[in-house]
Scaffold this motif. Structure first.
Motif, mmCIF file in Angstrom:
data_model
loop_
_atom_site.group_PDB
_atom_site.id
_atom_site.type_symbol
_atom_site.label_atom_id
_atom_site.label_comp_id
_atom_site.label_asym_id
_atom_site.label_seq_id
_atom_site.Cartn_x
_atom_site.Cartn_y
_atom_site.Cartn_z
ATOM 1 N N VAL A 30 0.840 -1.209 0.000
ATOM 2 C CA VAL A 30 0.000 0.000 0.000
ATOM 3 C C VAL A 30 0.869 1.251 0.000
ATOM 4 O O VAL A 30 0.626 2.195 -0.766
ATOM 5 C CB VAL A 30 -0.942 -0.004 1.220
ATOM 6 C CG1 VAL A 30 -1.755 1.287 1.263
ATOM 7 C CG2 VAL A 30 -1.879 -1.199 1.171
ATOM 8 N N LEU A 34 1.056 4.161 -3.022
ATOM 9 C CA LEU A 34 0.864 5.587 -2.772
ATOM 10 C C LEU A 34 2.159 6.370 -2.961
ATOM 11 O O LEU A 34 2.136 7.563 -3.311
ATOM 12 C CB LEU A 34 0.335 5.790 -1.349
ATOM 13 C CG LEU A 34 -0.105 7.199 -0.951
ATOM 14 C CD1 LEU A 34 -1.232 7.682 -1.851
ATOM 15 C CD2 LEU A 34 -0.546 7.235 0.510
ATOM 16 N N ILE A 144 -7.919 -0.526 6.479
ATOM 17 C CA ILE A 144 -7.359 0.717 5.935
ATOM 18 C C ILE A 144 -6.677 0.456 4.604
ATOM 19 O O ILE A 144 -6.840 1.203 3.629
ATOM 20 C CB ILE A 144 -6.364 1.341 6.928
ATOM 21 C CG1 ILE A 144 -7.092 1.838 8.174
ATOM 22 C CG2 ILE A 144 -5.605 2.500 6.281
ATOM 23 C CD1 ILE A 144 -6.159 2.313 9.266
ATOM 24 N N SER A 145 -5.911 -0.623 4.538
ATOM 25 C CA SER A 145 -5.160 -0.944 3.326
ATOM 26 C C SER A 145 -6.093 -1.233 2.156
ATOM 27 O O SER A 145 -5.871 -0.750 1.037
ATOM 28 C CB SER A 145 -4.255 -2.161 3.578
ATOM 29 O OG SER A 145 -3.341 -1.905 4.626
ATOM 30 N N THR A 148 -7.787 2.005 0.969
ATOM 31 C CA THR A 148 -6.807 2.844 0.268
ATOM 32 C C THR A 148 -6.528 2.306 -1.130
ATOM 33 O O THR A 148 -6.505 3.056 -2.120
ATOM 34 C CB THR A 148 -5.490 2.908 1.065
ATOM 35 O OG1 THR A 148 -5.752 3.431 2.376
ATOM 36 C CG2 THR A 148 -4.482 3.798 0.363
ATOM 37 N N THR A 182 -8.617 14.146 -1.179
ATOM 38 C CA THR A 182 -8.573 12.682 -1.258
ATOM 39 C C THR A 182 -7.161 12.163 -1.056
ATOM 40 O O THR A 182 -6.930 11.209 -0.297
ATOM 41 C CB THR A 182 -9.108 12.200 -2.626
ATOM 42 O OG1 THR A 182 -10.454 12.630 -2.780
ATOM 43 C CG2 THR A 182 -9.038 10.685 -2.722
ATOM 44 N N LEU A 186 -5.841 9.806 1.985
ATOM 45 C CA LEU A 186 -5.189 8.517 1.751
ATOM 46 C C LEU A 186 -3.795 8.485 2.375
ATOM 47 O O LEU A 186 -3.365 7.464 2.924
ATOM 48 C CB LEU A 186 -5.089 8.241 0.251
ATOM 49 C CG LEU A 186 -6.408 8.000 -0.484
ATOM 50 C CD1 LEU A 186 -6.150 7.846 -1.981
ATOM 51 C CD2 LEU A 186 -7.118 6.771 0.059
ATOM 52 N N ALA A 189 -4.303 8.051 6.093
ATOM 53 C CA ALA A 189 -4.743 6.681 6.397
ATOM 54 C C ALA A 189 -3.585 5.692 6.263
ATOM 55 O O ALA A 189 -3.409 4.793 7.102
ATOM 56 C CB ALA A 189 -5.886 6.284 5.470
ATOM 57 N N THR A 190 -2.781 5.853 5.230
ATOM 58 C CA THR A 190 -1.659 4.941 5.009
ATOM 59 C C THR A 190 -0.591 5.127 6.080
ATOM 60 O O THR A 190 0.028 4.147 6.520
ATOM 61 C CB THR A 190 -1.044 5.172 3.614
ATOM 62 O OG1 THR A 190 -2.075 5.056 2.628
ATOM 63 C CG2 THR A 190 0.033 4.161 3.325
#
Length: 296
Positions: A30, A34, A144-145, A148, A182, A186, A189-190
């Protein structure tokens, strides 16, 4: 030969190591995915900021007895919102804004930890605790992963255009502000997901190094996405596995391996590596000298 194989599979005989390897690989993939957007957008410092800004949220979550993911994610979003607000309402440069906000949030987290030392383990927040990750925490990281990856998979073209040229994105009718929010969400979150694996200090490496490595290996963004994701998975898996034999910190092993791979690409990438660039430069110089011919 059998003894060697038995020796190599010893880590997988322990449930905590199996969990650590699999969760590290997921988080690495992940972060690697990103990472391409972070590299293209030039948000390395933003990733560093958010990874440190979640500390007060984690501290408050531990103190209140709620899932740390919730507190960390809220703190990350608040930090991102604070940066956006200050940048839009003042003439302060973006790098200065990021520096002010993330140090302020990080300092607040340290104050909370010092006030409630019995409830919050500073080492877990800063360095991670992937070997001791509980089942409920694994579910949080997986959730979460997956979210995402789903958002990135659906919006990667729009996010790519926004990162490359926001003005062009607006011209084509895309909501650049929403894409900005967004991507920040992300990123927050990551950072929260990776917090369990490598801690707040090393999160930034997992969010930047795979993308930077892939950037040296290809000129196509689609290929870069796959390369950075693959590098994130493989280096995280191998790093977590190697930490058993090295008896070292899992996060440190993962990031050290990612750095080693980056250095290999930096020097030996086929087109953009230091060696390739010097050889190409020397070849051009020799070609010019040959075409100029002997001087009279």
């Amino acid at each position: 030969m059998n003894e060697l194989i038995e020796h190599l599979i010893i880590p997988f005989q322990y449930e905590y190591m199996l969990r650590a390897v699999l969760v590290s690989a997921l988080v690495g993939g992940v972060c690697g995915f990103l990472s391409s957007f972070v590299t293209l957008k030039g948000w390395s410092l933003m990733g560093d900021a958010l990874s440190h800004a979640v500390v007060p949220g984690v501290a408050l979550a531990y103190i209140a007895g709620i899932p740390f993911v919730l507190g960390a994610f809220i703190a990350g979003l608040l930090a991102a919102g604070t940066m956006v607000f200050i940048k839009s309402q003042s003439r302060i440069r973006e790098d200065a804004t990021i520096g002010i906000v993330f140090t302020a949030y990080f300092a607040l987290g340290l104050v909370l930890i010092s006030l409630f030392p019995a409830r919050v383990d500073l080492k877990v927040i800063l360095y991670g605790n992937i070997l001791g990750i509980a089942g409920f925490d694994i579910l949080q990281v997986v959730g979460i992963s997956l979210v995402t990856l789903l958002v990135l998979g659906m919006k990667w073209r729009d996010l790519m255009l926004f990162c490359f040229d926001p003005n062009q994105a607006r011209t084509l009718g895309l909501n650049a502000r929403m894409l900005h929010i967004t991507l920040l969400g992300l990123l927050a979150a990551t950072a929260v997901a990776a917090l369990q694996a490598v801690g707040a200090i090393l999160v930034i490496a997992m969010l930047v190094t795979p993308g930077a490595t892939a950037y040296l290996l290809t000129n196509r963004f689609g290929t870069m996405l796959w390369l950075s994701s693959g590098l994130g998975v493989v280096t995280s898996l191998v790093g977590a596995y190697a930490s058993y034999y090295l008896n070292g910190a899992t996060g440190g092993c993962i990031v050290s391996l990612q750095t080693f791979v980056f250095l290999c690409a930096f020097f030996f990438a086929p087109k953009q590596g230091v060696v390739a660039v010097r050889l190409a430069t020397r070849k051009k110089m020799l070609s010019k000298e040959t075409s100029a011919g002997p001087s009279k």
